[in-house]
Design an enzyme around this catalytic site. Sequence first.
Site, PDB file in Angstrom:
ATOM      1  N   TYR A   1       0.845  -1.201   0.000  1.00  0.00           N
ATOM      2  CA  TYR A   1       0.000   0.000   0.000  1.00  0.00           C
ATOM      3  C   TYR A   1       0.881   1.252   0.000  1.00  0.00           C
ATOM      4  O   TYR A   1       0.697   2.168  -0.800  1.00  0.00           O
ATOM      5  CB  TYR A   1      -0.942   0.009   1.201  1.00  0.00           C
ATOM      6  CG  TYR A   1      -1.919   1.165   1.252  1.00  0.00           C
ATOM      7  CD1 TYR A   1      -1.847   2.129   2.257  1.00  0.00           C
ATOM      8  CD2 TYR A   1      -2.940   1.281   0.327  1.00  0.00           C
ATOM      9  CE1 TYR A   1      -2.752   3.186   2.325  1.00  0.00           C
ATOM     10  CE2 TYR A   1      -3.858   2.334   0.374  1.00  0.00           C
ATOM     11  CZ  TYR A   1      -3.751   3.279   1.376  1.00  0.00           C
ATOM     12  OH  TYR A   1      -4.656   4.335   1.431  1.00  0.00           O
TER      13      TYR A   1
ATOM     14  N   LYS B   1       1.197   4.359  -2.572  1.00  0.00           N
ATOM     15  CA  LYS B   1       0.819   5.715  -2.169  1.00  0.00           C
ATOM     16  C   LYS B   1       2.030   6.674  -2.138  1.00  0.00           C
ATOM     17  O   LYS B   1       1.889   7.846  -2.482  1.00  0.00           O
ATOM     18  CB  LYS B   1       0.099   5.685  -0.822  1.00  0.00           C
ATOM     19  CG  LYS B   1      -1.316   5.113  -0.905  1.00  0.00           C
ATOM     20  CD  LYS B   1      -2.274   5.996  -1.683  1.00  0.00           C
ATOM     21  CE  LYS B   1      -3.698   5.488  -1.697  1.00  0.00           C
ATOM     22  NZ  LYS B   1      -4.658   6.369  -2.421  1.00  0.00           N
TER      23      LYS B   1
HETATM   24  N1  LIG Z   1     -10.351   4.868   4.622  1.00  0.00           N
HETATM   25  C1  LIG Z   1      -9.166   5.323   5.006  1.00  0.00           C
HETATM   26  O1  LIG Z   1      -8.767   5.231   6.185  1.00  0.00           O
HETATM   27  C2  LIG Z   1      -8.270   6.032   4.004  1.00  0.00           C
HETATM   28  C3  LIG Z   1      -7.204   6.776   4.513  1.00  0.00           C
HETATM   29  C4  LIG Z   1      -6.365   7.397   3.608  1.00  0.00           C
HETATM   30  C5  LIG Z   1      -6.573   7.318   2.253  1.00  0.00           C
HETATM   31  N2  LIG Z   1      -7.627   6.587   1.794  1.00  0.00           N
HETATM   32  C6  LIG Z   1      -7.810   6.539   0.333  1.00  0.00           C
HETATM   33  O2  LIG Z   1      -9.095   7.052   0.022  1.00  0.00           O
HETATM   34  C7  LIG Z   1      -9.576   6.459  -1.192  1.00  0.00           C
HETATM   35  C8  LIG Z   1     -10.971   5.899  -0.962  1.00  0.00           C
HETATM   36  O3  LIG Z   1     -10.877   4.924   0.055  1.00  0.00           O
HETATM   37  P1  LIG Z   1     -12.148   4.447   0.932  1.00  0.00           P
HETATM   38  O4  LIG Z   1     -11.694   4.306   2.321  1.00  0.00           O
HETATM   39  O5  LIG Z   1     -13.340   5.283   0.627  1.00  0.00           O
HETATM   40  O6  LIG Z   1     -12.311   2.972   0.340  1.00  0.00           O
HETATM   41  P2  LIG Z   1     -13.603   2.124  -0.075  1.00  0.00           P
HETATM   42  O7  LIG Z   1     -14.722   2.382   0.849  1.00  0.00           O
HETATM   43  O8  LIG Z   1     -13.086   0.738  -0.228  1.00  0.00           O
HETATM   44  O9  LIG Z   1     -13.983   2.738  -1.514  1.00  0.00           O
HETATM   45  C9  LIG Z   1     -13.106   2.575  -2.585  1.00  0.00           C
HETATM   46  C10 LIG Z   1     -13.775   3.133  -3.842  1.00  0.00           C
HETATM   47  O10 LIG Z   1     -12.892   2.918  -4.951  1.00  0.00           O
HETATM   48  C11 LIG Z   1     -13.552   2.150  -5.937  1.00  0.00           C
HETATM   49  N3  LIG Z   1     -12.637   1.233  -6.597  1.00  0.00           N
HETATM   50  C12 LIG Z   1     -11.772   0.374  -6.012  1.00  0.00           C
HETATM   51  N4  LIG Z   1     -11.130  -0.355  -6.958  1.00  0.00           N
HETATM   52  C13 LIG Z   1     -11.612   0.061  -8.159  1.00  0.00           C
HETATM   53  C14 LIG Z   1     -11.372  -0.302  -9.515  1.00  0.00           C
HETATM   54  N5  LIG Z   1     -10.495  -1.286  -9.817  1.00  0.00           N
HETATM   55  N6  LIG Z   1     -12.039   0.335 -10.492  1.00  0.00           N
HETATM   56  C15 LIG Z   1     -12.940   1.305 -10.189  1.00  0.00           C
HETATM   57  N7  LIG Z   1     -13.210   1.721  -8.933  1.00  0.00           N
HETATM   58  C16 LIG Z   1     -12.569   1.088  -7.939  1.00  0.00           C
HETATM   59  C17 LIG Z   1     -14.647   1.372  -5.197  1.00  0.00           C
HETATM   60  O11 LIG Z   1     -15.711   1.067  -6.060  1.00  0.00           O
HETATM   61  P3  LIG Z   1     -16.056  -0.402  -6.646  1.00  0.00           P
HETATM   62  O12 LIG Z   1     -15.596  -1.436  -5.652  1.00  0.00           O
HETATM   63  O13 LIG Z   1     -17.514  -0.300  -6.821  1.00  0.00           O
HETATM   64  O14 LIG Z   1     -15.327  -0.476  -7.932  1.00  0.00           O
HETATM   65  C18 LIG Z   1     -15.080   2.418  -4.156  1.00  0.00           C
HETATM   66  O15 LIG Z   1     -16.017   3.296  -4.717  1.00  0.00           O
HETATM   67  C19 LIG Z   1      -8.533   5.400  -1.581  1.00  0.00           C
HETATM   68  O16 LIG Z   1      -7.635   5.943  -2.536  1.00  0.00           O
HETATM   69  C20 LIG Z   1      -7.787   5.150  -0.268  1.00  0.00           C
HETATM   70  O17 LIG Z   1      -6.480   4.691  -0.477  1.00  0.00           O
HETATM   71  C21 LIG Z   1      -8.490   5.950   2.625  1.00  0.00           C
END
Ligand SMILES: NC(=O)c1ccc[n+]([C@@H]2O[C@H](COP(=O)([O-])OP(=O)(O)OC[C@H]3O[C@@H](n4cnc5c(N)ncnc54)[C@H](OP(=O)(O)O)[C@@H]3O)[C@@H](O)[C@H]2O)c1
Length: 236
Positions: free
Chosen positions: A151, A155
């Site tokens: 990861y 990132k």
């Molecule tokens: N949650 C945290 O603590 C956190 C912290 C820092 C950064 N982030 C970053 O924030 C972003 C969103 O994360 P989240 O926590 O909201 O995760 P999440 O709830 O798992 O949502 C991820 C989103 O990305 C989409 N996605 C994943 N793989 C994909 C693919 N191959 N093609 C198209 N869409 C795809 C998913 O849609 P589908 O599955 O429907 O395709 C979903 O809408 C990510 O970049 C993550 O690294 C998250």
Amino acid sequence: MADTRPVTLALAGQRVLVTGASRGIGAAIASGAAAFGATVIRVARSAMPPLDGAVDYRADLADARDRDRVLREIAAGGIPDAVVSNAGAFMIAPLEETTDALLREQLAINLEAPLAIARHFLPAMRGRGRGVHVLIGSVADAKAFAGNSAYAASKFGARGLHEVLCEEFRGTGVRCTLISPGPTDTAAWDPVDPDHHEGFTRRADMLCTSDVAEAVIYALTAPSHVHLESIRLGPA
Ligand SMILES: NC(=O)c1ccc[n+]([C@@H]2O[C@H](COP(=O)([O-])OP(=O)(O)OC[C@H]3O[C@@H](n4cnc5c(N)ncnc54)[C@H](OP(=O)(O)O)[C@@H]3O)[C@@H](O)[C@H]2O)c1
């Protein structure tokens, strides 16, 4: 001349692309941008939650052929005013369990897809003399945590991509912002179950998706003479 429109319509007339908008942070960004008057273009593999006026596309952004197809379809409707590259996947595993396949998966969605999306839209934005590119990084784009090798590699790479985009598009009217959130309560944490494992932030103490969405809206609505290069936010 000062912008006299009510703040809540600061994105009126703008088309804002949000990737990964089917849930979590992306869904919050999409509804936040719509609330500020934008026409939101959403992309994900699965169905999106209801959002008036949104234009939805289903695609696997980790698959180059499917990704290029959907980016061409979106561009055919006009180059968006802003692109929010949020789609991503999170995983934790000790090094010995971090296979090449897992690394490739992380790199495909967290780094290759954001680069391809930027490549598809930013040159056209430069030609137009304006545009906003927001990339969702992570606290793990600059800080190491045990079990984060794949990861973090993706990132840290995404942060490197962002910093190069800032240099390559500086002064062209295309403004690039990296938003690096700390732990945010989304489904991404379900496999980890942080409330029952030592060393993780409890879900109740994490950021909400709306906290991250507000940081993105701040970047999207910043006056055009302001370049917000990086916003890092986490639980207080
Ligand atoms: N949650 C945290 O603590 C956190 C912290 C820092 C950064 N982030 C970053 O924030 C972003 C969103 O994360 P989240 O926590 O909201 O995760 P999440 O709830 O798992 O949502 C991820 C989103 O990305 C989409 N996605 C994943 N793989 C994909 C693919 N191959 N093609 C198209 N869409 C795809 C998913 O849609 P589908 O599955 O429907 O395709 C979903 O809408 C990510 O970049 C993550 O690294 C998250």
